[in-house]
Design an enzyme around this catalytic site. Structure first.
Site, short mmCIF file in Angstrom:
data_model
loop_
_atom_site.label_atom_id
_atom_site.label_comp_id
_atom_site.label_asym_id
_atom_site.label_seq_id
_atom_site.Cartn_x
_atom_site.Cartn_y
_atom_site.Cartn_z
N GLU A 153 -10.41 -6.70 9.40
CA GLU A 153 -9.69 -5.79 8.56
C GLU A 153 -10.14 -5.90 7.09
OE1 GLU A 153 -5.38 -5.54 8.35
OE2 GLU A 153 -5.48 -3.40 8.31
N ASN A 196 0.71 -1.37 0.04
CA ASN A 196 -0.01 -0.05 -0.13
C ASN A 196 0.71 1.32 -0.20
OD1 ASN A 196 0.85 -0.48 2.73
ND2 ASN A 196 -1.16 0.31 3.43
N GLU A 223 5.02 -4.29 11.87
CA GLU A 223 4.00 -3.41 11.90
C GLU A 223 2.77 -4.07 10.97
OE1 GLU A 223 6.52 0.65 10.82
OE2 GLU A 223 5.51 -0.10 9.16
N CYS A 252 -3.13 1.20 6.68
CA CYS A 252 -3.29 0.47 7.93
C CYS A 252 -3.80 1.34 9.19
CB CYS A 252 -1.90 0.03 8.51
SG CYS A 252 -0.78 1.38 8.62
P1 NAD Z 1 0.93 -9.17 3.33
O1 NAD Z 1 1.10 -9.69 4.56
O2 NAD Z 1 0.17 -9.80 2.24
O3 NAD Z 1 2.32 -8.82 2.56
C1 NAD Z 1 3.13 -8.04 2.96
C2 NAD Z 1 4.65 -8.52 2.55
O4 NAD Z 1 4.87 -9.93 2.84
C3 NAD Z 1 4.60 -8.37 1.12
O5 NAD Z 1 5.89 -8.22 0.56
C4 NAD Z 1 4.38 -10.08 0.66
O6 NAD Z 1 5.00 -10.41 -0.53
C5 NAD Z 1 5.30 -10.51 2.05
N1 NAD Z 1 4.51 -12.11 2.32
C6 NAD Z 1 3.47 -12.54 2.09
N2 NAD Z 1 3.33 -13.70 2.59
C7 NAD Z 1 4.62 -14.16 2.94
C8 NAD Z 1 5.21 -15.32 3.52
N3 NAD Z 1 4.67 -16.34 3.83
N4 NAD Z 1 6.70 -14.91 4.03
C9 NAD Z 1 7.26 -13.90 3.68
N5 NAD Z 1 6.71 -13.00 3.16
C10 NAD Z 1 5.34 -12.92 2.84
O7 NAD Z 1 0.14 -7.54 3.35
P2 NAD Z 1 -0.28 -6.60 2.42
O8 NAD Z 1 -1.55 -6.97 1.75
O9 NAD Z 1 0.97 -6.20 1.48
O10 NAD Z 1 -0.58 -5.36 3.04
C11 NAD Z 1 -1.65 -5.29 3.87
C12 NAD Z 1 -1.47 -5.48 5.45
O11 NAD Z 1 -0.47 -4.61 5.86
C13 NAD Z 1 -2.58 -4.94 6.27
O12 NAD Z 1 -2.89 -5.91 7.28
C14 NAD Z 1 -2.07 -3.65 6.76
O13 NAD Z 1 -2.75 -3.27 8.03
C15 NAD Z 1 -0.76 -3.90 7.01
N6 NAD Z 1 -0.05 -2.84 7.20
C16 NAD Z 1 0.26 -2.39 8.30
C17 NAD Z 1 1.12 -1.01 8.55
C18 NAD Z 1 1.67 -0.44 9.69
O14 NAD Z 1 2.37 0.34 9.82
N7 NAD Z 1 1.16 -1.00 10.95
C19 NAD Z 1 1.29 -0.26 7.47
C20 NAD Z 1 0.76 -0.78 6.11
C21 NAD Z 1 0.14 -1.83 6.07
#
Ligand code: NAD
Length: 476
Positions: free
Chosen positions: A379, A154, A250, A284
Site C-alpha cells: 500500500e 489522513n 480499520e 484507505c
Molecule cells: P499508523 O499505523 O502509522 O498510525 C495510526 C495511529 O497509530 C497513529 O495515531 C499513530 O500515532 C499510532 N501508532 C503508531 N504506532 C503505534 C504503536 N506502536 N502503538 C500505538 N499506536 C501507534 O497509520 P497512519 O500512517 O497514520 O495512517 C495510514 C494507514 O491507516 C494506512 O494503512 C491506511 O490504509 C490506514 N487507514 C485505514 C482506514 C480504514 O478505515 N480502514 C482509514 C484511514 C487510514
C-alpha cells in the site's frame, strides 16, 4: 509555534516531553505537543476515565444527546479554524479540509438520529416469540466502559469523531490518541468538548510516544473497547496485547479497480484517476491497482492519461488534487516502490517528478506491473497507480484475492448480473459497481476483511460496536 495542551480528567495540562508537528508543505516545525510517557501517569488517565464512566454511564439518553449536539455546535462554530489546522498539519487542501469538517458535523447529527431510533426500539420478545407462557424479554444496548480510540493522520477529525460520537452518546468514556500529524485538530477537539460541557474524565486526549507506550495503552486493564484506525502492523500489535476487549480495527487497503471488456471506458478512466489520486492517494479506500484485459489495455491507458491531464498538483492553498505527502519518509517509500518496479522492468507512463522540500510527488502511472513487484501488493499511500493485465475474469479475480487486503473494490461494466456474480467472488468488505471505492455515505456499513480490518463501522454499526446487549427476561 503552537503549544496545545492535553485534556486529562477535566484539566488542560502540559508536560516536559514534547513531540514536534511538522508542516508537510515545507518541513518546518509548527507545533510542540506534550506527551505523557510515564507509565503510572498513563495508567491514571485510564483509571480516571473508568471512574468517570461510573456516573456518566448512568446519565439519561437526553442528556447525552444534548451534549453531543452541543459538541457538534461547537465544531460548527469553529469550522474554519479546524479546516485551517488540517491544511497546516496534514497539507489537505482548504476545500477538502472544510469538507472533512462538514462531513464530521453531519456524522454527529446522523449518530443522534440513529441512536434515538435504536434506543426507542430495543430488541423485545413476546411470550409467543419465546413459545413460553408468562415469559417476555427485552434487550437494551448498554455502554462497555472506557474506549481507547487511536486514529490516523489522513482524516484526523473525521476518523476521530467516528469513534468519539458513538462512544459518547451511548455512555462510554474515552481516552483517545490522535496521530502526531493530526494532533492539532485532535487536541482542539478536546477544547470544544470542554466548551460543550462534557463532565470531567469523560473525554481525555492522551498524546504519548506511541512506539514506546502503545502496548501500555492497549493492555491497560480499564480499556473495554479498542477502536483503532491505521496500518495493519500497528493494529495487529495492539490487538495482540488487549485483554477481553471489544475490538474494532480499520486497517490498510489495496483496493482494485477491475475494468471488464464491456465497461464504459470514459467513466472507468475518470473514476479510477479520481479514486487513485485525490488527496494524493492517502486514503484507505483509494484505488491502488487497476486490472484490465490485454485487449482493452491500450484503450484504458490512453483514456487514463487523458484524465490525468486534469489532475492538478501543487501546494494546499491552490486546492490541488495532488499535494504534499504527509512526510519525506512517505515520499521516499513511494520512490522505493517505483524503483523496485522499474528494476523489474515496469514502465512509467508519466515522468518521475518530485520535490523533497515540500514532499510533492507528481502522479505516477506504472504499466507492465506483475505480481512480483512490490507496488502490486504493498500500500503506497501516495499518488502511484500500478496497471496489471489479465487474460480472463477468473484470473482477474484470483489476482484481486491474492492480496493480504480486502477493504473495497470497484468493478466497471454495463452487465449488472455479471457485476453481481463477480462481486460475490471478491474477498472484500464492499464492492462498488461503476464507481471508485469510498467510505461514504456514512450511513452504510463500512468494513474490511483479512488485513483490512475487523469489526464494522458506519453510523449505525458504530453505535452497535460501542454497546453490548443487556438482556432482561421477565417471568411473571
Ligand atoms: P499508523 O499505523 O502509522 O498510525 C495510526 C495511529 O497509530 C497513529 O495515531 C499513530 O500515532 C499510532 N501508532 C503508531 N504506532 C503505534 C504503536 N506502536 N502503538 C500505538 N499506536 C501507534 O497509520 P497512519 O500512517 O497514520 O495512517 C495510514 C494507514 O491507516 C494506512 O494503512 C491506511 O490504509 C490506514 N487507514 C485505514 C482506514 C480504514 O478505515 N480502514 C482509514 C484511514 C487510514
Amino acid at each position: 509555534m503552537l503549544q496545545p495542551k492535553l485534556l486529562i480528567n477535566g484539566e488542560f495540562i502540559t508536560t516536559d516531553n514534547f513531540v514536534n508537528v511538522i508542516n508537510p508543505s515545507n518541513n518546518q516545525i509548527i507545533a510542540q505537543v506534550p506527551q505523557i510517557n510515564d507509565p503510572e501517569a498513563i495508567h491514571d488517565v485510564f483509571y480516571q476515565a473508568h471512574q468517570a464512566f461510573q456516573t456518566y454511564s448512568q446519565t439519561s439518553m437526553e442528556y447525552r444527546i444534548n451534549l453531543l449536539q452541543a459538541f457538534a455546535n461547537e465544531i460548527s462554530a469553529h469550522q474554519n479554524e479546524l479546516a485551517d489546522l488540517l491544511v497546516l498539519e496534514i497539507a489537505k487542501s482548504p476545500k477538502d479540509s472544510l469538507q472533512e469538517v462538514l462531513r464530521t458535523i453531519d456524522y454527529m447529527h446522523e449518530t443522534i438520529a440513529v441512536y434515538q431510533e435504536m434506543i426507542n426500539h430495543p430488541l423485545s420478545f413476546s411470550a409467543q416469540d419465546l413459545k413460553t407462557p408468562n415469559k417476555t424479554a427485552v434487550y437494551h444496548r448498554v455502554p462497555y466502559g472506557v474506549v481507547l480510540a487511536i486514529s490516523p493522520f489522513n482524516y484526523p477529525l473525521n476518523l476521530l469523531m467516528t469513534k468519539l460520537a458513538p462512544a459518547l452518546i451511548t455512555g462510554n468514556t474515552v481516552v483517545y490518541k490522535p496521530a502526531t500529524q493530526g494532533s492539532l485538530v485532535g487536541l482542539k477537539i478536546a477544547e470544544l468538548a470542554q466548551k460543550a460541557q462534557y463532565p470531567k474524565g469523560v473525554i481525555n486526549s492522551l498524546m504519548t510516544n506511541a512506539r514506546q507506550n502503545g502496548v501500555l495503552l492497549a493492555s491497560n486493564p480499564y480499556v473495554r473497547v479498542m477502536n483503532f484506525t491505521g496500518s495493519p502492523n500497528v493494529g495487529h500489535l495492539l490487538a495482540k496485547h488487549t485483554n477481553n476487549v471489544h475490538l474494532i480495527l480499520e486497517l490498510g487497503g489495496k483496493d482494485p479497480a477491475l475494468v471488464l471488456d464491456d465497461a464504459d471506458f470514459d467513466l472507468a478512466s475518470q473514476e479510477i484517476i479520481k479514486g487513485a489520486f485525490s488527496y494524493s492517494g492517502q486514503r484507505c479506500t483509494a484505488i491502488k491497482r487497476v486490472l484490465v484485459s490485454r485487449q482493452n489495455h491500450d484503450l484504458l491507458v490512453s483514456k487514463m492519461l487523458d484524465q490525468l491531464k486534469k489532475v492538478s498538483v501543487g501546494l494546499p492553498a491552490d486546492n490541488p488534487v495532488v499535494g504534499p505527502l504527509i512526510s519525506t519518509q512517505a515520499l521516499e517509500y513511494n520512490l522505493k516502490l517505483i524503483q523496485d518496479a522499474q528494476d523489474k522492468k515496469a514502465t512509467l507512463l508519466t515522468p518521475l517528478k518530485y520535490e523533497l522540500t515540500n514532499n510533492l510527488l507528481y502522479p505516477v502511472l506504472i504499466d507492465g506491473v506483475n505480481e512480483k513487484m512490490r507496488v502490486a501488493f504493498e500500500e503506497p499511500f501516495g499518488p502511484i497507480l500500478p496497471i496489471l493485465v489479465y487474460d480472463d475474469y477468473d484470473q482477474a479475480i484470483k489476482m484481486i484475492n491474492d492480496s493480504e487486503f480486502g477493504l473495497q473494490a470497484s468493478i466497471f461494466t454495463k452487465d449488472m448480473a455479471l457485476a453481481q456474480t463477480l462481486a460475490m467472488q471478491i474477498d472484500a468488505g464492499t464492492i462498488n459497481i461503476n464507481k471508485a471505492s469510498s467510505r461514504g455515505p456514512d450511513i452504510l456499513p463500512f468494513l474490511g476483511v483479512k488485513n483490512s480490518g475487523f469489526g464494522v463501522q458506519g453510523v449505525k454499526e458504530a453505535l452497535v460496536s460501542m454497546t453490548n446487549f443487556k438482556g432482561i427476561v421477565f417471568n411473571k
